[in-house]
Design a protein around this motif. Structure first.
Motif, PDB file in Angstrom:
ATOM      1  N   VAL A 239     -27.346  26.248  36.552  1.00  0.00           N
ATOM      2  CA  VAL A 239     -28.224  27.207  37.257  1.00  0.00           C
ATOM      3  C   VAL A 239     -29.574  26.544  37.492  1.00  0.00           C
ATOM      4  O   VAL A 239     -30.210  26.068  36.549  1.00  0.00           O
ATOM      5  CB  VAL A 239     -28.398  28.498  36.427  1.00  0.00           C
ATOM      6  N   HIS A 240     -30.016  26.504  38.753  1.00  0.00           N
ATOM      7  CA  HIS A 240     -31.298  25.842  39.067  1.00  0.00           C
ATOM      8  C   HIS A 240     -32.419  26.829  39.352  1.00  0.00           C
ATOM      9  O   HIS A 240     -33.575  26.553  39.064  1.00  0.00           O
ATOM     10  CB  HIS A 240     -31.100  24.886  40.247  1.00  0.00           C
ATOM     11  N   GLY A 241     -32.066  27.958  39.948  1.00  0.00           N
ATOM     12  CA  GLY A 241     -33.078  28.979  40.236  1.00  0.00           C
ATOM     13  C   GLY A 241     -32.651  30.324  39.661  1.00  0.00           C
ATOM     14  O   GLY A 241     -31.471  30.682  39.750  1.00  0.00           O
ATOM     15  N   ILE A 242     -33.608  31.023  39.054  1.00  0.00           N
ATOM     16  CA  ILE A 242     -33.317  32.360  38.516  1.00  0.00           C
ATOM     17  C   ILE A 242     -34.181  33.371  39.256  1.00  0.00           C
ATOM     18  O   ILE A 242     -35.398  33.191  39.353  1.00  0.00           O
ATOM     19  CB  ILE A 242     -33.618  32.436  36.999  1.00  0.00           C
ATOM     20  N   LEU A 243     -33.525  34.403  39.756  1.00  0.00           N
ATOM     21  CA  LEU A 243     -34.253  35.437  40.477  1.00  0.00           C
ATOM     22  C   LEU A 243     -34.026  36.770  39.778  1.00  0.00           C
ATOM     23  O   LEU A 243     -32.882  37.207  39.653  1.00  0.00           O
ATOM     24  CB  LEU A 243     -33.676  35.487  41.888  1.00  0.00           C
ATOM     25  N   VAL A 244     -35.079  37.366  39.282  1.00  0.00           N
ATOM     26  CA  VAL A 244     -34.950  38.693  38.667  1.00  0.00           C
ATOM     27  C   VAL A 244     -35.362  39.708  39.730  1.00  0.00           C
ATOM     28  O   VAL A 244     -36.522  39.723  40.168  1.00  0.00           O
ATOM     29  CB  VAL A 244     -35.859  38.818  37.420  1.00  0.00           C
ATOM     30  N   GLN A 245     -34.410  40.508  40.169  1.00  0.00           N
ATOM     31  CA  GLN A 245     -34.717  41.469  41.227  1.00  0.00           C
ATOM     32  C   GLN A 245     -35.584  42.603  40.672  1.00  0.00           C
ATOM     33  O   GLN A 245     -35.222  43.241  39.684  1.00  0.00           O
ATOM     34  CB  GLN A 245     -33.403  42.022  41.819  1.00  0.00           C
TER      35      GLN A 245
END
Ligand code: NDP
Length: 287
Positions: free
Chosen positions: A92-98
């Motif tokens: 996983v390279h990018g984490i997006l918390v909506q």
């Protein structure tokens, strides 16, 4: 004068095509699939749409996307555990918390728990600090999209007076900071306005570049705009008449020199910049 339309949708498509080529090359060179992982809590309909659009955009450019769904009553501890796991996951390279998160969750705590190296929204204090110091790792997606639009549309920024209406951590503040830095798409003289600003119109009328990031339908009217100014409308307001921006497009386009429409202006660029940041995170990860 009728303003030139700044077509964010067309520019987003162009940048996505460029990204698709960069991703093919990246995978060939590194045997690693750049991967964006979204975390969605609960079933907020607007969030569902945003997440679906982000996944679609990933598919379009050939980027891997994952989604972790958590129930709306998830505990903070559970959520922090998931973030820790994703921080450690080399795939996983990018984490997006909506956002928004439900009330039992401390949003700041969660955003601070995301590794700054995977924080592709650029919300982590380390990334905000780097931005302010003029040595960013990631640029926050909406301001990044706006700056890219100004550069690629050939709108001169150096020495221009940029007035940003709105001081949120997501749009107004980081954008004002970026426009203030040295370099392309920057070197502006910047004024930031907000709900306590006195005589807003007197200030917006001084703007060579006027950016509205308020969340109030059509509040920027023609009388508030200097003839020939560039007007960037960040607002997304759902009204009975459909989605409208913070700018009264019909009247302002008769005064401005250039203007972004809503929809089809800033919105499509925001998602595109998220993908750009994820590729950058993957590049940093492989060294
Ligand atoms: P926030 O609600 O977090 O911030 C709004 C800002 O506007 C605040 O700083 C507020 O001032 C200011 N404001 C409110 N009323 C007035 C007023 N009457 N005069 C001057 N300033 C005022 O919103 P966001 O920054 O998150 O979003 C702004 C808009 O942009 C929304 O419509 C949102 O949907 C849209 N958006 C669009 C994106 C895109 O991709 N196109 C991405 C993100 C947001 P104060 O601080 O004093 O309260």
């Amino acid at each position: 004068m009728t303003a030139r339309i700044l077509d964010g949708k067309a520019l987003a498509a162009k940048i996505q095509n460029e990204l698709a080529d960069e991703i093919i090359e990246f995978i060939e060179n590194n045997a690693v699939d750049p991967t964006l992982c979204a975390v969605l809590v609960g079933e907020d309909p607007a969030s569902e749409i945003y997440i679906r659009n982000k996944r679609k955009a990933c598919d379009k450019v050939g980027m891997e996307s994952r989604l972790h769904r958590l129930p709306s009553d998830v505990s903070q501890e559970e959520m922090l555990k998931l973030i820790t796991r994703l921080n450690k996951d080399n795939e996983v390279h990018g984490i997006l918390v909506q956002l928004p998160l439900p009330p039992q969750i401390d949003t700041t705590r969660i955003l601070c728990a995301v590794s700054p190296h995977k924080d592709v929204d650029a919300f982590h204090p380390e990334n905000v600090g780097r931005l302010v110091q003029g040595r960013p790792r990631f640029l926050p997606c909406t301001p990044y999209g706006i700056q890219e639009l100004l550069i690629r549309e050939g709108i001169e920024t150096a020495g221009r007076h940029a007035v940003v209406v709105g001081r949120s951590d997501i749009v107004g503040k980081p954008l004002a900071n970026m426009l203030l830095q040295h370099g392309r798409g920057a070197d502006c003289t910047v004024t930031v306005c907000h709900s306590r600003t006195a005589d807003l119109g007197a200030i917006t009328r001084q703007a060579d570049i006027l950016i509205a990031a308020v969340g109030r339908p059509q509040m920027i009217t023609a009388e508030m705009v200097k003839p020939g100014a560039t007007v960037i409308d960040v607002g997304i307001n759902r009204t009975a008449a459909g989605v409208v921006g913070d700018v009264d497009f019909a009247s302002v386009r008769e005064v401005a020199g250039a203007i972004t429409p809503v929809p089809g202006g800033v919105g499509p660029l925001t998602i595109t910049m998220l993908l750009k940041n994820t590729l950058r995170a993957a590049a940093e990860a492989v060294g």
